[in-house]
Design a protein around this motif. Sequence first.
Motif, PDB file in Angstrom:
ATOM      1  N   ASN A  30      -6.608   3.375  -6.520  1.00 44.72           N
ATOM      2  CA  ASN A  30      -5.996   4.682  -6.857  1.00 44.72           C
ATOM      3  C   ASN A  30      -6.832   4.980  -8.228  1.00 44.72           C
ATOM      4  O   ASN A  30      -6.908   6.043  -8.415  1.00 44.72           O
ATOM      5  CB  ASN A  30      -4.466   4.402  -7.061  1.00 44.72           C
ATOM      6  CG  ASN A  30      -3.818   4.652  -5.761  1.00 44.72           C
ATOM      7  OD1 ASN A  30      -4.240   4.975  -4.783  1.00 44.72           O
ATOM      8  ND2 ASN A  30      -2.263   3.887  -5.921  1.00 44.72           N
ATOM      9  N   GLY A  31      -7.143   3.793  -9.048  1.00 45.43           N
ATOM     10  CA  GLY A  31      -7.743   4.094 -10.155  1.00 45.43           C
ATOM     11  C   GLY A  31      -9.005   4.880 -10.217  1.00 45.43           C
ATOM     12  O   GLY A  31      -9.472   5.616 -10.877  1.00 45.43           O
ATOM     13  N   PHE A  32      -9.968   4.333  -9.150  1.00 43.30           N
ATOM     14  CA  PHE A  32     -11.054   4.744  -8.832  1.00 43.30           C
ATOM     15  C   PHE A  32     -11.342   5.887  -7.828  1.00 43.30           C
ATOM     16  O   PHE A  32     -12.353   6.600  -7.564  1.00 43.30           O
ATOM     17  CB  PHE A  32     -12.195   3.710  -8.379  1.00 43.30           C
ATOM     18  CG  PHE A  32     -12.288   2.849  -9.580  1.00 43.30           C
ATOM     19  CD1 PHE A  32     -13.158   3.245 -10.957  1.00 43.30           C
ATOM     20  CD2 PHE A  32     -11.656   1.508  -9.591  1.00 43.30           C
ATOM     21  CE1 PHE A  32     -13.171   2.375 -11.867  1.00 43.30           C
ATOM     22  CE2 PHE A  32     -12.078   0.617 -10.733  1.00 43.30           C
ATOM     23  CZ  PHE A  32     -12.751   1.011 -11.848  1.00 43.30           C
ATOM     24  N   ASN A  33     -10.019   6.349  -7.441  1.00 44.93           N
ATOM     25  CA  ASN A  33      -9.917   7.509  -6.519  1.00 44.93           C
ATOM     26  C   ASN A  33     -10.690   7.353  -5.071  1.00 44.93           C
ATOM     27  O   ASN A  33     -11.454   8.152  -4.879  1.00 44.93           O
ATOM     28  CB  ASN A  33     -10.288   8.784  -7.064  1.00 44.93           C
ATOM     29  CG  ASN A  33      -9.587  10.351  -6.240  1.00 44.93           C
ATOM     30  OD1 ASN A  33      -8.820  10.006  -5.311  1.00 44.93           O
ATOM     31  ND2 ASN A  33     -10.341  11.216  -6.533  1.00 44.93           N
ATOM     32  N   VAL A  34     -10.537   6.331  -4.496  1.00 41.64           N
ATOM     33  CA  VAL A  34     -11.467   5.964  -3.344  1.00 41.64           C
ATOM     34  C   VAL A  34     -10.873   6.549  -2.259  1.00 41.64           C
ATOM     35  O   VAL A  34      -9.651   6.304  -1.877  1.00 41.64           O
ATOM     36  CB  VAL A  34     -11.399   4.249  -3.150  1.00 41.64           C
ATOM     37  CG1 VAL A  34     -12.073   3.887  -2.004  1.00 41.64           C
ATOM     38  CG2 VAL A  34     -11.917   3.531  -4.538  1.00 41.64           C
ATOM     39  N   PRO A  35     -11.722   7.335  -1.584  1.00 41.83           N
ATOM     40  CA  PRO A  35     -11.141   8.177  -0.422  1.00 41.83           C
ATOM     41  C   PRO A  35     -11.196   7.420   0.856  1.00 41.83           C
ATOM     42  O   PRO A  35     -11.844   6.209   1.161  1.00 41.83           O
ATOM     43  CB  PRO A  35     -12.417   9.327  -0.371  1.00 41.83           C
ATOM     44  CG  PRO A  35     -13.592   8.684  -0.783  1.00 41.83           C
ATOM     45  CD  PRO A  35     -13.060   7.602  -1.875  1.00 41.83           C
ATOM     46  N   GLY A  84       0.744  -1.236  -0.066  1.00 41.40           N
ATOM     47  CA  GLY A  84      -0.009  -0.011   0.170  1.00 41.40           C
ATOM     48  C   GLY A  84       0.951   1.341  -0.142  1.00 41.40           C
ATOM     49  O   GLY A  84       0.560   2.161  -0.569  1.00 41.40           O
ATOM     50  N   ALA A  85       1.888   1.347   0.831  1.00 39.97           N
ATOM     51  CA  ALA A  85       2.787   2.431   0.941  1.00 39.97           C
ATOM     52  C   ALA A  85       3.573   2.480  -0.711  1.00 39.97           C
ATOM     53  O   ALA A  85       3.715   3.913  -1.111  1.00 39.97           O
ATOM     54  CB  ALA A  85       3.709   2.107   1.999  1.00 39.97           C
ATOM     55  N   HIS A  86       3.840   1.622  -1.309  1.00 42.71           N
ATOM     56  CA  HIS A  86       4.349   1.676  -2.399  1.00 42.71           C
ATOM     57  C   HIS A  86       3.512   2.472  -3.479  1.00 42.71           C
ATOM     58  O   HIS A  86       3.953   3.282  -4.295  1.00 42.71           O
ATOM     59  CB  HIS A  86       5.096   0.428  -3.077  1.00 42.71           C
ATOM     60  CG  HIS A  86       5.431   0.460  -4.461  1.00 42.71           C
ATOM     61  ND1 HIS A  86       6.730   0.487  -4.743  1.00 42.71           N
ATOM     62  CD2 HIS A  86       4.779   0.221  -5.610  1.00 42.71           C
ATOM     63  CE1 HIS A  86       6.953   0.645  -5.934  1.00 42.71           C
ATOM     64  NE2 HIS A  86       5.805   0.298  -6.524  1.00 42.71           N
ATOM     65  N   PHE A  87       2.301   1.935  -3.477  1.00 43.85           N
ATOM     66  CA  PHE A  87       1.171   2.676  -4.477  1.00 43.85           C
ATOM     67  C   PHE A  87       0.506   3.774  -3.724  1.00 43.85           C
ATOM     68  O   PHE A  87      -0.109   4.642  -4.396  1.00 43.85           O
ATOM     69  CB  PHE A  87       0.293   1.643  -4.836  1.00 43.85           C
ATOM     70  CG  PHE A  87       0.663   0.560  -5.605  1.00 43.85           C
ATOM     71  CD1 PHE A  87       0.720   0.796  -6.884  1.00 43.85           C
ATOM     72  CD2 PHE A  87       1.233  -0.503  -5.168  1.00 43.85           C
ATOM     73  CE1 PHE A  87       1.336  -0.111  -8.004  1.00 43.85           C
ATOM     74  CE2 PHE A  87       1.450  -1.489  -5.941  1.00 43.85           C
ATOM     75  CZ  PHE A  87       1.738  -1.442  -7.472  1.00 43.85           C
ATOM     76  N   ASN A  88       0.928   4.339  -2.514  1.00 38.84           N
ATOM     77  CA  ASN A  88       0.338   5.224  -1.880  1.00 38.84           C
ATOM     78  C   ASN A  88      -1.135   5.217  -1.900  1.00 38.84           C
ATOM     79  O   ASN A  88      -1.639   6.247  -2.203  1.00 38.84           O
ATOM     80  CB  ASN A  88       1.154   6.747  -2.585  1.00 38.84           C
ATOM     81  CG  ASN A  88       0.718   7.934  -1.273  1.00 38.84           C
ATOM     82  OD1 ASN A  88       0.422   7.662  -0.341  1.00 38.84           O
ATOM     83  ND2 ASN A  88       0.522   8.939  -2.261  1.00 38.84           N
ATOM     84  N   ALA A  89      -1.612   4.249  -1.883  1.00 34.15           N
ATOM     85  CA  ALA A  89      -3.077   3.983  -1.715  1.00 34.15           C
ATOM     86  C   ALA A  89      -3.812   4.138  -0.365  1.00 34.15           C
ATOM     87  O   ALA A  89      -3.466   3.414   0.415  1.00 34.15           O
ATOM     88  CB  ALA A  89      -3.169   2.343  -2.236  1.00 34.15           C
ATOM     89  N   ALA A  90      -4.392   5.329  -0.077  1.00 36.49           N
ATOM     90  CA  ALA A  90      -4.663   5.905   0.788  1.00 36.49           C
ATOM     91  C   ALA A  90      -5.876   5.024   1.743  1.00 36.49           C
ATOM     92  O   ALA A  90      -5.478   4.649   2.783  1.00 36.49           O
ATOM     93  CB  ALA A  90      -5.329   7.164   0.725  1.00 36.49           C
ATOM     94  N   TYR A  91      -6.501   4.288   1.004  1.00 36.38           N
ATOM     95  CA  TYR A  91      -7.742   3.677   1.622  1.00 36.38           C
ATOM     96  C   TYR A  91      -7.005   2.205   2.330  1.00 36.38           C
ATOM     97  O   TYR A  91      -7.350   1.817   3.301  1.00 36.38           O
ATOM     98  CB  TYR A  91      -8.716   3.386   0.875  1.00 36.38           C
ATOM     99  CG  TYR A  91      -9.849   2.821   1.501  1.00 36.38           C
ATOM    100  CD1 TYR A  91     -11.099   3.276   2.255  1.00 36.38           C
ATOM    101  CD2 TYR A  91      -9.822   1.234   1.864  1.00 36.38           C
ATOM    102  CE1 TYR A  91     -11.869   2.688   2.979  1.00 36.38           C
ATOM    103  CE2 TYR A  91     -11.069   0.560   2.413  1.00 36.38           C
ATOM    104  CZ  TYR A  91     -12.066   1.474   2.822  1.00 36.38           C
ATOM    105  OH  TYR A  91     -12.899   0.735   3.941  1.00 36.38           O
TER     106      TYR A  91
END
Length: 188
Positions: free
Chosen positions: A178-183, A85-92
């Motif tokens: 990330n692709g769907f900008n999930v908050p 998750g950190a590598h992709f900076n995937a917030a959720y």
Amino acid sequence: MRLPLIPPAELSEEQKPLYDDMKSGIGEKFNAFEAIRADGALMGPWNPWLHEPQIGGAIWDLTKAMSMQASLTDNARQIAILVTGAHFNAAYEIYAHVAVAEKEGMSEERLSTLVAGVKPTGLAGGEEVAYDVAHALVNGGVLPRPTYDMAVTTFGQHGANELIYLVGLYCLVSVTLNGFNVPVPEKE
């Protein structure tokens, strides 16, 4: 967010069985963080999966297999997931799995280091191997033989396989988020 959340009353006939299965699984295994809105709409990666039930159902089946029958320790799993998750900076993903790791007793210092993309000090045995495998895989290329061999020695062949699949699954989850900008859900 690029795909609207789907309240249960607005589900198609094709979406309803997937929704029911995902909601049940979320309640059983993914309950350390907010994943269901007050009106019953699924949040996080479950919402995009629900929009495409055939594809989302296949991803959900893989997620269940990787979560409900895991043989790796919780710490090793969470380390691998947080590295990804950190590598992709995937917030959720970071939000959700920090909550899971906190619930399982992982220290704030270790969590802070992992989500910053840095290898924490004090990792023991399988934790360090999980970090090394996840870090090598998300950075691309063939997993180096010594790293692969250490995973097999530490976790056995099945556990090493599971670790590799886990990182792959959470790469998919991260890209979906990330692709769907999930908050991340807002705190009240």
